[in-house]
Write a protein that holds these residues in place. Structure first.
Motif, short mmCIF file in Angstrom:
data_model
loop_
_atom_site.label_atom_id
_atom_site.label_comp_id
_atom_site.label_asym_id
_atom_site.label_seq_id
_atom_site.Cartn_x
_atom_site.Cartn_y
_atom_site.Cartn_z
N TYR A 40 44.23 26.58 78.83
CA TYR A 40 45.44 26.62 79.64
C TYR A 40 45.55 28.01 80.26
O TYR A 40 45.40 29.03 79.58
N VAL A 41 45.78 28.05 81.59
CA VAL A 41 45.84 29.32 82.32
C VAL A 41 47.30 29.71 82.51
O VAL A 41 48.09 28.95 83.07
N GLU A 42 47.62 30.91 82.06
CA GLU A 42 49.00 31.39 82.10
C GLU A 42 49.08 32.72 82.85
O GLU A 42 48.34 33.65 82.55
N GLY A 43 49.95 32.77 83.86
CA GLY A 43 50.25 34.04 84.51
C GLY A 43 49.23 34.54 85.51
O GLY A 43 49.29 35.71 85.91
N GLY A 44 48.31 33.72 85.95
CA GLY A 44 47.30 34.20 86.89
C GLY A 44 46.46 33.06 87.43
O GLY A 44 46.97 31.97 87.69
N VAL A 57 41.55 27.31 89.23
CA VAL A 57 42.53 26.87 88.24
C VAL A 57 43.75 27.79 88.30
O VAL A 57 43.71 28.92 87.79
N PRO A 58 44.83 27.37 88.94
CA PRO A 58 46.03 28.22 89.02
C PRO A 58 46.79 28.26 87.70
O PRO A 58 46.52 27.47 86.78
N ALA A 59 47.74 29.16 87.63
CA ALA A 59 48.62 29.23 86.46
C ALA A 59 49.33 27.90 86.25
O ALA A 59 49.55 27.14 87.19
N ARG A 60 49.66 27.62 84.99
CA ARG A 60 50.34 26.41 84.56
C ARG A 60 49.49 25.15 84.77
O ARG A 60 50.00 24.04 84.87
N HIS A 61 48.18 25.36 84.85
CA HIS A 61 47.22 24.26 84.86
C HIS A 61 46.24 24.47 83.70
O HIS A 61 46.12 25.57 83.16
N TYR A 62 45.56 23.41 83.32
CA TYR A 62 44.56 23.55 82.28
C TYR A 62 43.28 22.89 82.74
O TYR A 62 43.26 22.08 83.69
N PHE A 63 42.19 23.27 82.11
CA PHE A 63 40.92 22.63 82.44
C PHE A 63 40.22 22.19 81.17
O PHE A 63 40.43 22.71 80.09
N TRP A 64 39.37 21.16 81.37
CA TRP A 64 38.52 20.67 80.29
C TRP A 64 37.07 20.81 80.75
O TRP A 64 36.71 20.36 81.84
N ILE A 65 36.26 21.49 79.94
CA ILE A 65 34.83 21.61 80.20
C ILE A 65 34.09 20.87 79.10
O ILE A 65 34.25 21.18 77.92
N PRO A 66 33.28 19.87 79.46
CA PRO A 66 32.58 19.08 78.43
C PRO A 66 31.55 19.92 77.67
O PRO A 66 31.07 20.94 78.17
N ARG A 67 31.22 19.49 76.50
CA ARG A 67 30.19 20.15 75.71
C ARG A 67 28.87 20.19 76.49
O ARG A 67 28.52 19.27 77.23
N GLY A 68 28.15 21.30 76.34
CA GLY A 68 26.83 21.42 76.92
C GLY A 68 26.77 21.74 78.39
O GLY A 68 25.67 21.87 78.94
N MET A 69 27.90 21.89 79.07
CA MET A 69 27.90 22.15 80.50
C MET A 69 27.79 23.66 80.76
O MET A 69 28.64 24.44 80.33
N TRP A 70 26.75 24.07 81.48
CA TRP A 70 26.59 25.47 81.83
C TRP A 70 27.66 25.87 82.85
O TRP A 70 27.88 25.17 83.85
N HIS A 71 28.30 27.01 82.62
CA HIS A 71 29.35 27.45 83.54
C HIS A 71 29.59 28.95 83.42
O HIS A 71 29.27 29.57 82.41
N THR A 72 30.13 29.49 84.49
CA THR A 72 30.61 30.87 84.50
C THR A 72 32.12 30.82 84.64
O THR A 72 32.66 29.99 85.38
N LEU A 73 32.80 31.71 83.96
CA LEU A 73 34.27 31.73 83.99
C LEU A 73 34.76 33.12 84.38
O LEU A 73 34.33 34.12 83.81
N LEU A 101 34.15 17.49 83.87
CA LEU A 101 34.99 18.64 84.16
C LEU A 101 36.25 18.19 84.88
O LEU A 101 36.18 17.36 85.80
N GLY A 102 37.38 18.72 84.48
CA GLY A 102 38.63 18.38 85.15
C GLY A 102 39.64 19.50 85.07
O GLY A 102 39.66 20.28 84.11
N ILE A 103 40.49 19.59 86.11
CA ILE A 103 41.55 20.59 86.18
C ILE A 103 42.85 19.84 86.47
O ILE A 103 42.92 19.03 87.41
#
Length: 261
Positions: A40-44, A57-73, A101-103
């Motif tokens: 969950y992204v808060e304040g930014g 992913v804006p504030a007050r949104h959340y994301f789900w990243i599945p297991r095993g998925m390569w990503h940079t954050l 992946l979902g936001i």
């Protein structure tokens, strides 16, 4: 312990939930884990990059990243708090939600539940702990609460000509930009420019321009105290109504909603 240092710890207990709440402005380099990540992204604002696509992913949104998925954050503001739960994956086949992946916008109930988990920050919570059923219930409710995915995706390319064009759009985002004016700037035909966007970015010129304008607007709303009308003008809109309608099309909310506590 910060998120980067915690990455090895996440994997240590396969059937647990690892809780990580962090306030930061940094880049977490390319990685993956064998647990599904709910954050969950808060304040930014946060940016997830997978291959040549960057998800916003804006504030007050959340994301789900599945297991095993390569990503940079990347967390885009020093005041951003990332509240993360890394879930066991043995039941992921029960719903398609867990494999993609979902936001999503966060409901008040979900926000309260995620905030409550801060008392377990930096810990694994397993089936022997009294609070484990709370986290099980939280994971099970995600598919039901996640009907409207946020469609802000910015494609990238290694094509040097396209990179020059997209850099130009970024630098001149507040100006009146059209397919014709950009074509003249780069001395190519409108039809050729349109084909460049479709072949390299799989998106139209107009949709790409709208996307970068909305991303810049979200950043300004979350990072500055500027009036919405000034932000609309700064990202190339002369009409506040047109800006608000386009913003709602992208994030399912009005610009003023992002200013609410």
């Amino acid at each position: 312990m910060g998120l980067i240092a915690s990455l090895p710890e996440i994997e240590k207990k396969r059937n647990s939930v690892f809780v990580m709440h962090e306030k930061s402005e940094k880049l977490i380099p390319l990685h993956r884990h064998n647990k599904g990540q709910l954050s969950y992204v808060e304040g930014g604002i946060a940016y997830i990059t997978i291959e040549n696509l960057t998800y916003v992913v804006p504030a007050r949104h959340y994301f789900w990243i599945p297991r095993g998925m390569w990503h940079t954050l990347r967390l885009g503001h020093k005041a951003t708090v990332l509240r993360s739960l890394y879930f066991y994956a043995h039941d992921d086949a029960t719903d398609p939600f867990y494999s993609q992946l979902g936001i999503y916008p966060a409901s008040e109930l979900l926000i309260q539940m995620i905030n409550y988990t801060e008392c377990w920050d930096g810990r694994h919570v397993g089936d022997k702990d009294y609070n484990f059923e709370f986290l099980v219930a939280l994971k099970k409710m995600l598919p039901e609460k996640s009907r409207k995915a946020l469609p802000i995706v910015l494609p990238a390319t290694n094509n040097e000509q396209m990179q020059d064009i997209t850099d130009y759009l970024e630098r001149n985002i507040g100006k009146r930009l059209t397919l014709g004016s950009v074509s003249k700037q780069f001395n190519i035909g409108e039809r050729s420019l349109s084909r460049l966007f479709q072949s390299n970015l799989k998106i139209s010129f107009l949709q790409y321009l709208k996307t970068i304008r909305m991303i810049r607007a979200i950043e300004m709303i979350l990072k500055t105290g500027k009036p919405i009308s000034e932000i609309a003008f700064a990202v190339g809109y002369s009409s506040i109504n047109s800006f608000s309608d386009t913003f709602h099309e992208f994030v399912h909310a009005r610009p003023t909603d992002f200013r609410k506590p």
